[in-house]
Write a protein that holds these residues in place. Structure first.
Motif, mmCIF file in Angstrom:
data_model
loop_
_atom_site.group_PDB
_atom_site.id
_atom_site.type_symbol
_atom_site.label_atom_id
_atom_site.label_comp_id
_atom_site.label_asym_id
_atom_site.label_seq_id
_atom_site.Cartn_x
_atom_site.Cartn_y
_atom_site.Cartn_z
ATOM 1 N N GLY A 142 5.925 11.018 -5.543
ATOM 2 C CA GLY A 142 4.791 10.765 -6.303
ATOM 3 C C GLY A 142 5.166 11.817 -7.617
ATOM 4 N N GLY A 143 5.715 12.952 -7.333
ATOM 5 C CA GLY A 143 6.003 13.835 -8.358
ATOM 6 C C GLY A 143 7.236 13.297 -9.240
ATOM 7 N N PRO A 155 -0.203 -3.007 -5.675
ATOM 8 C CA PRO A 155 0.495 -3.363 -4.431
ATOM 9 C C PRO A 155 0.532 -1.869 -3.560
ATOM 10 C CG PRO A 155 1.774 -4.208 -6.243
ATOM 11 C CD PRO A 155 0.800 -3.482 -7.104
ATOM 12 N N ILE A 156 0.250 -0.814 -3.939
ATOM 13 C CA ILE A 156 0.393 0.468 -3.344
ATOM 14 C C ILE A 156 -0.691 0.278 -1.989
ATOM 15 C CG2 ILE A 156 -1.588 1.665 -4.431
ATOM 16 C CD1 ILE A 156 0.410 4.086 -4.256
ATOM 17 N N LEU A 157 -1.734 -0.643 -2.214
ATOM 18 C CA LEU A 157 -2.680 -0.698 -1.100
ATOM 19 C C LEU A 157 -1.832 -1.296 0.088
ATOM 20 C CD1 LEU A 157 -5.752 -2.202 -3.147
ATOM 21 C CD2 LEU A 157 -5.394 0.041 -2.310
ATOM 22 N N LEU A 161 0.347 -0.774 5.543
ATOM 23 C CA LEU A 161 0.945 -2.010 6.325
ATOM 24 C C LEU A 161 2.463 -1.842 6.763
ATOM 25 C CD1 LEU A 161 0.648 -4.984 7.365
ATOM 26 C CD2 LEU A 161 1.404 -5.828 5.134
ATOM 27 N N PHE A 162 3.257 -1.437 5.533
ATOM 28 C CA PHE A 162 4.749 -1.258 5.994
ATOM 29 C C PHE A 162 4.894 -0.095 6.779
ATOM 30 C CE2 PHE A 162 4.319 -3.588 1.978
ATOM 31 C CZ PHE A 162 5.008 -4.970 2.258
ATOM 32 N N ILE A 163 4.081 0.838 6.709
ATOM 33 C CA ILE A 163 4.489 1.976 7.489
ATOM 34 C C ILE A 163 4.041 1.534 8.856
ATOM 35 C CG2 ILE A 163 3.727 4.532 7.942
ATOM 36 C CD1 ILE A 163 3.192 4.857 5.099
ATOM 37 N N ARG A 232 9.411 -0.285 -1.009
ATOM 38 C CA ARG A 232 9.583 -0.197 -2.423
ATOM 39 C C ARG A 232 8.708 -0.907 -3.476
ATOM 40 N NH1 ARG A 232 15.485 -0.938 -1.836
ATOM 41 N NH2 ARG A 232 15.854 1.340 -1.341
ATOM 42 N N TRP A 233 8.382 -2.259 -3.125
ATOM 43 C CA TRP A 233 7.698 -3.174 -3.781
ATOM 44 C C TRP A 233 6.124 -2.434 -4.001
ATOM 45 C CZ3 TRP A 233 3.270 -6.017 -1.649
ATOM 46 C CH2 TRP A 233 2.576 -6.612 -2.619
ATOM 47 N N SER A 234 5.538 -2.031 -2.997
ATOM 48 C CA SER A 234 4.309 -1.445 -2.960
ATOM 49 C C SER A 234 4.041 -0.066 -3.808
ATOM 50 C CB SER A 234 3.607 -1.238 -1.608
ATOM 51 O OG SER A 234 4.311 -0.015 -0.959
#
Lengths: 275, 416
Positions: A142-143, A155-157, A161-163, A232-234
């Protein structure tokens, strides 16, 4: 009168497969405490402590950036640092989870031969241990993103799911490997090697666009391809992952997991004799 | 009274060789061995193979064990090393599964095969206490409720937030036992965990187990310490090469156990197979009464214990130390003598004379050892050469029966 006591029947193992996940649920406190034990003991008596969770990927990313962006010059949608970091976080979690799940039963051997508990608790407890590190690494990423003026979108939501898919994939393969590792220690020797090869088959240091479209569906059978692309997309938006591909590989992973659970359940009764 | 543990036809077979962690090469070998005879079509080989496997590659750690234990009973499981005690406990604790047979356990089972299972050295006592409790089957809420009592029992209040790796081994054992002692199970299975820890704590543990037994719970206790077994247990099960005759009163069980002679030791005789290079060894112990070598002695006549020792010519001055032990393997008395070492003679006999009407009728065994000048043990045999003192004649003291202790004490009554 006391309530009717619980009766335990001990009999030779039956050949029938059964999952009996209810028993694992009854031992959920143990599961949590074991996971927490690993988390809290992980970096004790080290000066940097949880700093290692950040230092390791950070240094790796810097070296990748130097090699693949300055020397080799790989073209990416985003600045290479962010690109590689976002790919590396799910991969590090997956590879660390896979290797610790694989070792979980053997390293829990001292407990295994002294006390009864559903053996499934051991691999289940290790798979969640790395999540804390993922969280820390996300803060650092994030930094870095803030530095490059990159803001994640909606898409960060989908990130959890991916984790989750990464964790389930590690569990699916790890549960086979850990059960086999009890009898054949060769497995433990092979896994680091497997992880190394697996990494080159994932779009971490290079974008998926360099893979020939002809082979891309074959390439995407690797469940970690969908996870890394999706991760990466999210975070960075950009091109969306191929959802049908993710669904397909997730289904395969789920079948492997289910079969692994059944296999584990079948052989777990012999662990104490074989270990 | 209801049944607490019911064991029916319990057997456990271990496959030799295969039980150890194999490698893929072994797997391939095994697989190809299985394939080759079939391909060659030889029927004889196919028939011969299974019988060979059962003969040489497996052994029965338990064979048709059958007994049941009532609720509230405390049972001692005794037997020599390798008799199957650990296997039985492992099956009852569900660590390993039986090959055939069936066990029924009524109520919650807590087994303590090792104290402090799962202790992590880097974590504090408090953290390990929770971990250990949940490993043994408690929920976190139950540990919470018992926390103070456990810490108090273990006596580690001051160190509860110190990593366990800084604990002394005694402290670790105390904490481990304290957790297990507060499980409140209906059935408590305890292996020889009390061998560690100081006397004071051992007494505390036995006391705690006694409390558990008195509160109507079932205890299964495995130990080589006959004194502890007889103190804690009312009934016993003797295992011998994986087999048992079932539950019997504890004193009878101890007698059965004592009669199982270890190795070359039988009543009144012990022959050691000592190595040649030791500076000194006890090679033989015999018991004589009125010139006859025997293992059954009349209680009212003197007898002699003859120790044969062999000393290397280079041996330092050695001392023979020996003790007579009662059937609970407690020493009754110890006798020590210098061995006069002459260079020419390497086999020396030493004779200990014991008065008649000193040992009460009963079973006894010997401990004998050789000590060098630095008090280091050179040779050492425990509980060997068992012998029996028989009640002969009409001693008024013995006519009443009952437990009279192990010796006739020299005494006098004064009446006025």
């Amino acid at each position: 009168m006391k309530p009717s006591p619980q009766i335990t029947i001990i009999e030779p193992p039956k050949s029938a497969f059964e999952l009996n996940l209810g028993e694992v649920w009854r031992y959920r406190d143990l599961l949590m405490l074991l996971a927490w034990r690993d988390i809290s003991a992980r970096f004790r008596q080290s000066i940097v402590g949880y700093g290692w969770a950040i230092l390791r990927p950070l240094i790796t990313v810097l070296i990748y950036t130097l090699v693949f962006s300055k020397f080799v010059r790989i073209e990416t949608e985003q600045p290479y640092v962010i690109f590689a970091f976002a790919g590396l976080i799910p991969w590090l979690y997956f590879s660390q989870a896979l290797s610790s799940v694989t070792g979980s039963v053997v390293s829990g051997g001292a407990m295994l031969t002294k006390v009864y508990f559903p053996r499934l608790v051991l691999p289940l407890a290790t798979v969640a241990v790395g999540l804390i590190e993922v969280l820390l690494q996300l803060f650092v990423l994030g930094g870095v993103m803030f530095w490059y003026d990159f803001a994640p979108g909606l898409p960060i939501l989908a990130l959890p799911l991916f984790i989750a898919i990464a964790g389930i994939t590690a569990l699916a393969f790890g549960i086979w490997l850990t059960a086999l590792n009890v009898k054949y220690r060769d497995v433990g020797m092979a896994v680091p090697f497997l992880i190394q090869i697996w990494m080159y088959l994932c779009p971490i240091i290079y974008p998926i666009s360099v893979v020939d479209p002809e082979y891309r569906s074959l390439y995407s059978l690797n469940p970690m391809v969908g996870v890394i692309e999706g991760f990466r997309w999210s975070l960075l938006s950009g091109s969306a992952p191929d959802w049908s591909m993710i669904a397909g590989s997730s289904t395969v992973t789920f079948i492997i997991l289910l079969a692994g659970l059944l296999y584990f359940r079948k052989v777990e009764q012999t662990f104490a004799d074989v270990i | 009274m209801t049944t607490s543990i019911k064991i029916e036809g319990l057997s456990k077979r271990y496959r030799l060789g295969l039980t150890h962690a194999g490698s893929i090469r072994e797997l391939v070998n095994q697989f190809s061995r299985r394939l080759v005879p079939r391909r060659s079509g030889s029927h004889q080989q196919d028939v011969a193979e299974p019988s060979q496997t059962t003969k040489s590659d497996s052994f029965w750690a338990l064979k048709d064990v059958e007994f049941s234990i009532q609720q509230g009973e405390s049972v001692g499981i005794i037997g020599r090393n390798g008799a199957g005690k650990s296997t039985l406990l492992k099956i009852l604790s569900r660590i390993t599964s039986p090959t055939t047979g069936r066990v029924e356990l009524v109520g919650r089972v807590a087994s303590l095969l090792e104290v402090g299972t799962g202790f992590h050295p880097e974590l504090t006592g408090r953290e390990n206490l929770y971990l250990n409790g949940t490993i043994l089957g408690m929920t976190r809420a139950e540990v919470n409720r018992q926390f103070d009592a456990i810490v108090d029992f273990a006596g580690v209040e001051k160190f509860i937030d110190t990593p366990v790796k800084r604990y002394s081994s005694g402290m670790k054992v105390r904490l481990g036992f304290a957790v297990a002692a507060h499980l409140e199970p209906e059935i408590l299975i305890v292996d020889e965990v009390l061998a560690v820890g100081d006397m004071d704590f051992q007494r505390k543990c036995l006391g705690k187990m006694d409390d558990v037994a008195k509160s109507g719970r079932t205890i299964m206790f495995v130990s080589h310490n006959m004194a502890a077994v007889s103190q804690l247990c009312h009934t016993g099960v003797v295992l011998n090469q994986g087999m048992t005759d079932g539950v019997m009163p504890i004193s009878q069980a101890i007698d059965v156990y004592m009669k199982q002679a270890p190795g070359t030791s039988r009543d009144g005789l012990f022959i050691a197979d000592s190595s040649q290079d030791a500076p000194g060894a006890i090679t033989r112990i015999r018991i004589r009464q009125e010139g006859n070598e025997t293992g059954t002695l009349r209680h009212n006549e003197d007898f002699e214990i003859v120790y044969t020792t062999r000393l290397a010519s280079s041996a330092p001055d050695l001392r023979l130390s020996t003790a007579i032990c009662d059937r609970l393997q407690q020493k009754i008395f110890t006798a020590v003598t210098e061995i006069k070492h002459s260079k020419r003679q390497n086999e020396i006999e030493l004779t200990l004379q014991v008065r008649g009407r000193f040992l009460m009728p009963g079973r006894y065994s010997l401990i004998a050892g050789l000590l060098d000048p630095r008090m280091q043990l050179v040779d050492w045999h425990r509980f060997v050469c068992p012998f029996q003192i028989e009640n002969v004649g009409d001693d008024p003291l013995l006519s009443g029966g009952g437990d009279l202790g192990v010796v006739f004490g020299e005494h006098q009554w004064l009446t006025n």
